[in-house]
Motif scaffolding. Structure first.
Motif, PDB file in Angstrom:
ATOM      1  N   TYR A  27       1.027  -1.256   0.092  1.00 13.33           N
ATOM      2  CA  TYR A  27      -0.047  -0.090  -0.037  1.00 13.33           C
ATOM      3  C   TYR A  27       0.759   1.281   0.123  1.00 13.33           C
ATOM      4  O   TYR A  27       1.875   1.395   0.696  1.00 13.33           O
ATOM      5  N   ASP A  28       0.358   2.304  -0.619  1.00  9.80           N
ATOM      6  CA  ASP A  28       1.085   3.573  -0.776  1.00  9.80           C
ATOM      7  C   ASP A  28       0.333   4.386   0.799  1.00  9.80           C
ATOM      8  O   ASP A  28      -0.688   3.696   1.063  1.00  9.80           O
ATOM      9  N   ARG A  29       0.661   5.447   1.093  1.00  7.88           N
ATOM     10  CA  ARG A  29       0.266   5.783   2.481  1.00  7.88           C
ATOM     11  C   ARG A  29      -1.211   6.443   2.179  1.00  7.88           C
ATOM     12  O   ARG A  29      -2.030   6.172   3.053  1.00  7.88           O
ATOM     13  N   LYS A  30      -1.403   6.915   1.053  1.00  7.97           N
ATOM     14  CA  LYS A  30      -2.753   7.426   0.814  1.00  7.97           C
ATOM     15  C   LYS A  30      -4.013   6.363   0.724  1.00  7.97           C
ATOM     16  O   LYS A  30      -4.731   6.497   1.337  1.00  7.97           O
ATOM     17  N   THR A  31      -3.513   5.235   0.143  1.00  6.27           N
ATOM     18  CA  THR A  31      -4.473   4.312  -0.110  1.00  6.27           C
ATOM     19  C   THR A  31      -4.615   3.422   1.455  1.00  6.27           C
ATOM     20  O   THR A  31      -5.784   3.262   1.765  1.00  6.27           O
ATOM     21  N   PHE A  32      -3.448   3.347   2.213  1.00 12.68           N
ATOM     22  CA  PHE A  32      -3.681   2.591   3.413  1.00 12.68           C
ATOM     23  C   PHE A  32      -4.550   3.378   4.099  1.00 12.68           C
ATOM     24  O   PHE A  32      -5.258   3.215   5.160  1.00 12.68           O
ATOM     25  N   ALA A  33      -4.223   4.918   4.174  1.00 10.20           N
ATOM     26  CA  ALA A  33      -5.101   5.714   5.161  1.00 10.20           C
ATOM     27  C   ALA A  33      -6.495   5.842   4.752  1.00 10.20           C
ATOM     28  O   ALA A  33      -7.410   5.520   5.566  1.00 10.20           O
ATOM     29  N   GLU A  34      -6.863   5.607   3.278  1.00 11.82           N
ATOM     30  CA  GLU A  34      -8.483   5.574   2.966  1.00 11.82           C
ATOM     31  C   GLU A  34      -8.754   4.203   3.587  1.00 11.82           C
ATOM     32  O   GLU A  34      -9.857   4.065   4.082  1.00 11.82           O
ATOM     33  N   PHE A  35      -8.192   3.087   3.337  1.00 15.22           N
ATOM     34  CA  PHE A  35      -8.458   1.790   3.662  1.00 15.22           C
ATOM     35  C   PHE A  35      -8.851   1.704   5.187  1.00 15.22           C
ATOM     36  O   PHE A  35      -9.989   1.225   5.698  1.00 15.22           O
ATOM     37  N   LEU A  36      -7.915   2.344   6.078  1.00 13.79           N
ATOM     38  CA  LEU A  36      -8.258   2.481   7.534  1.00 13.79           C
ATOM     39  C   LEU A  36      -9.328   3.622   7.897  1.00 13.79           C
ATOM     40  O   LEU A  36      -9.602   3.440   9.091  1.00 13.79           O
ATOM     41  N   GLY A  37      -9.560   4.593   7.181  1.00 21.28           N
ATOM     42  CA  GLY A  37     -10.413   5.588   7.371  1.00 21.28           C
ATOM     43  C   GLY A  37      -9.592   6.618   8.427  1.00 21.28           C
ATOM     44  O   GLY A  37     -10.230   7.151   9.173  1.00 21.28           O
ATOM     45  N   VAL A  38      -8.431   6.646   8.224  1.00 13.74           N
ATOM     46  CA  VAL A  38      -7.702   7.646   8.866  1.00 13.74           C
ATOM     47  C   VAL A  38      -7.071   8.704   8.001  1.00 13.74           C
ATOM     48  O   VAL A  38      -7.025   8.679   6.667  1.00 13.74           O
ATOM     49  N   SER A  39      -6.343   9.866   8.604  1.00 12.97           N
ATOM     50  CA  SER A  39      -5.653  10.806   7.416  1.00 12.97           C
ATOM     51  C   SER A  39      -4.335  10.294   7.193  1.00 12.97           C
ATOM     52  O   SER A  39      -3.916   9.401   7.705  1.00 12.97           O
ATOM     53  N   TYR A  40      -3.931  10.814   5.914  1.00 13.66           N
ATOM     54  CA  TYR A  40      -2.543  10.740   5.457  1.00 13.66           C
ATOM     55  C   TYR A  40      -1.505  11.127   6.316  1.00 13.66           C
ATOM     56  O   TYR A  40      -0.345  10.377   6.963  1.00 13.66           O
ATOM     57  N   ASP A  41      -1.866  12.020   7.225  1.00 10.42           N
ATOM     58  CA  ASP A  41      -1.072  12.508   8.327  1.00 10.42           C
ATOM     59  C   ASP A  41      -0.798  11.648   9.351  1.00 10.42           C
ATOM     60  O   ASP A  41       0.383  11.209  10.172  1.00 10.42           O
ATOM     61  N   ALA A  42      -1.869  10.931   9.609  1.00 14.11           N
ATOM     62  CA  ALA A  42      -2.023   9.809  10.886  1.00 14.11           C
ATOM     63  C   ALA A  42      -0.734   8.768  10.476  1.00 14.11           C
ATOM     64  O   ALA A  42      -0.170   8.246  11.228  1.00 14.11           O
ATOM     65  N   ILE A  43      -1.131   8.230   9.123  1.00 14.25           N
ATOM     66  CA  ILE A  43       0.018   7.142   8.813  1.00 14.25           C
ATOM     67  C   ILE A  43       1.151   7.771   8.781  1.00 14.25           C
ATOM     68  O   ILE A  43       2.254   6.957   9.322  1.00 14.25           O
ATOM     69  N   TRP A  44       1.411   8.745   8.359  1.00 13.92           N
ATOM     70  CA  TRP A  44       2.892   9.307   8.497  1.00 13.92           C
ATOM     71  C   TRP A  44       3.427   9.209   9.974  1.00 13.92           C
ATOM     72  O   TRP A  44       4.566   9.151  10.180  1.00 13.92           O
ATOM     73  N   GLN A  45       2.548  10.012  10.842  1.00 17.07           N
ATOM     74  CA  GLN A  45       3.139   9.932  12.233  1.00 17.07           C
ATOM     75  C   GLN A  45       3.312   8.553  12.672  1.00 17.07           C
ATOM     76  O   GLN A  45       4.239   8.491  13.505  1.00 17.07           O
ATOM     77  N   TRP A  46       2.497   7.655  12.475  1.00 17.96           N
ATOM     78  CA  TRP A  46       2.906   6.388  12.870  1.00 17.96           C
ATOM     79  C   TRP A  46       3.958   5.793  12.221  1.00 17.96           C
ATOM     80  O   TRP A  46       4.892   4.873  13.161  1.00 17.96           O
ATOM     81  N   GLU A  47       4.251   6.114  10.940  1.00 20.43           N
ATOM     82  CA  GLU A  47       5.466   5.717  10.534  1.00 20.43           C
ATOM     83  C   GLU A  47       6.809   6.268  10.849  1.00 20.43           C
ATOM     84  O   GLU A  47       7.740   5.513  10.981  1.00 20.43           O
ATOM     85  N   THR A  48       6.610   7.335  11.503  1.00 23.10           N
ATOM     86  CA  THR A  48       7.894   8.244  12.030  1.00 23.10           C
ATOM     87  C   THR A  48       7.887   8.282  13.278  1.00 23.10           C
ATOM     88  O   THR A  48       8.859   8.633  13.826  1.00 23.10           O
ATOM     89  N   GLY A  49       7.197   7.628  13.909  1.00 18.36           N
ATOM     90  CA  GLY A  49       7.071   7.380  15.405  1.00 18.36           C
ATOM     91  C   GLY A  49       6.872   8.360  16.053  1.00 18.36           C
ATOM     92  O   GLY A  49       6.923   8.378  17.424  1.00 18.36           O
ATOM     93  N   ARG A  50       5.862   9.545  15.610  1.00 18.01           N
ATOM     94  CA  ARG A  50       5.740  10.548  16.310  1.00 18.01           C
ATOM     95  C   ARG A  50       4.360  10.362  17.100  1.00 18.01           C
ATOM     96  O   ARG A  50       4.127  10.854  17.863  1.00 18.01           O
ATOM     97  N   ARG A  51       3.659   9.262  16.606  1.00 22.27           N
ATOM     98  CA  ARG A  51       2.473   8.824  17.437  1.00 22.27           C
ATOM     99  C   ARG A  51       2.557   7.295  17.213  1.00 22.27           C
ATOM    100  O   ARG A  51       2.726   6.772  16.301  1.00 22.27           O
ATOM    101  N   ARG A  52       1.742   6.740  18.278  1.00 23.62           N
ATOM    102  CA  ARG A  52       1.714   5.335  18.084  1.00 23.62           C
ATOM    103  C   ARG A  52       0.145   5.190  17.818  1.00 23.62           C
ATOM    104  O   ARG A  52      -0.620   5.885  17.724  1.00 23.62           O
ATOM    105  N   PRO A  53      -0.158   4.023  16.881  1.00 28.28           N
ATOM    106  CA  PRO A  53      -1.384   3.752  16.280  1.00 28.28           C
ATOM    107  C   PRO A  53      -2.580   3.656  17.447  1.00 28.28           C
ATOM    108  O   PRO A  53      -2.270   2.860  18.359  1.00 28.28           O
ATOM    109  N   GLY A  54      -3.641   4.418  17.289  1.00 26.24           N
ATOM    110  CA  GLY A  54      -4.601   4.169  18.056  1.00 26.24           C
ATOM    111  C   GLY A  54      -5.722   3.682  17.369  1.00 26.24           C
ATOM    112  O   GLY A  54      -6.621   4.551  16.648  1.00 26.24           O
TER     113      GLY A  54
END
Length: 93
Positions: A27-54
């Motif tokens: 998945y690219d970030r955009k598609t994965f975000a849409e699939f999970l129903g979260v923002s692109y920014d949320a995926i980026w934050q999870w991947e960079t360690g800025r936030r843990r997935p909730g």
């Protein structure tokens, strides 16, 4: 790439697991975000360690389906599992 052509997922401790997981699933970030129903920014934050997935229970179930298709078990990603007060996943298996 077909699932049967993929090598087993092997996590590199030097790279954040959520990024490796998304890339492994193809998945690219955009598609994965849409699939999970979260923002692109949320995926980026999870991947960079800025936030843990909730993740909500619905998101956990969506991930479980794609994990199953890819031959991945949720137990391999304990930080993605449901919170302690959610229904017990093992009872539903």
């Amino acid at each position: 790439m077909k699932n049967e052509d993929k090598k087993p997922l092997s996590l590199d401790p030097a790279v954040l697991p959520f990024l490796q997981l998304r890339e492994y699933l193809g998945y690219d970030r955009k598609t994965f975000a849409e699939f999970l129903g979260v923002s692109y920014d949320a995926i980026w934050q999870w991947e960079t360690g800025r936030r843990r997935p909730g993740l909500t229970w619905n998101q956990v179930q969506k991930l479980d389906k794609i994990f199953e298709n890819a031959g991945i078990k949720f137990k391999d990603f304990p930080y993605l599992g449901p919170p302690p007060d959610s229904p017990d996943v093992e009872e539903n298996e």
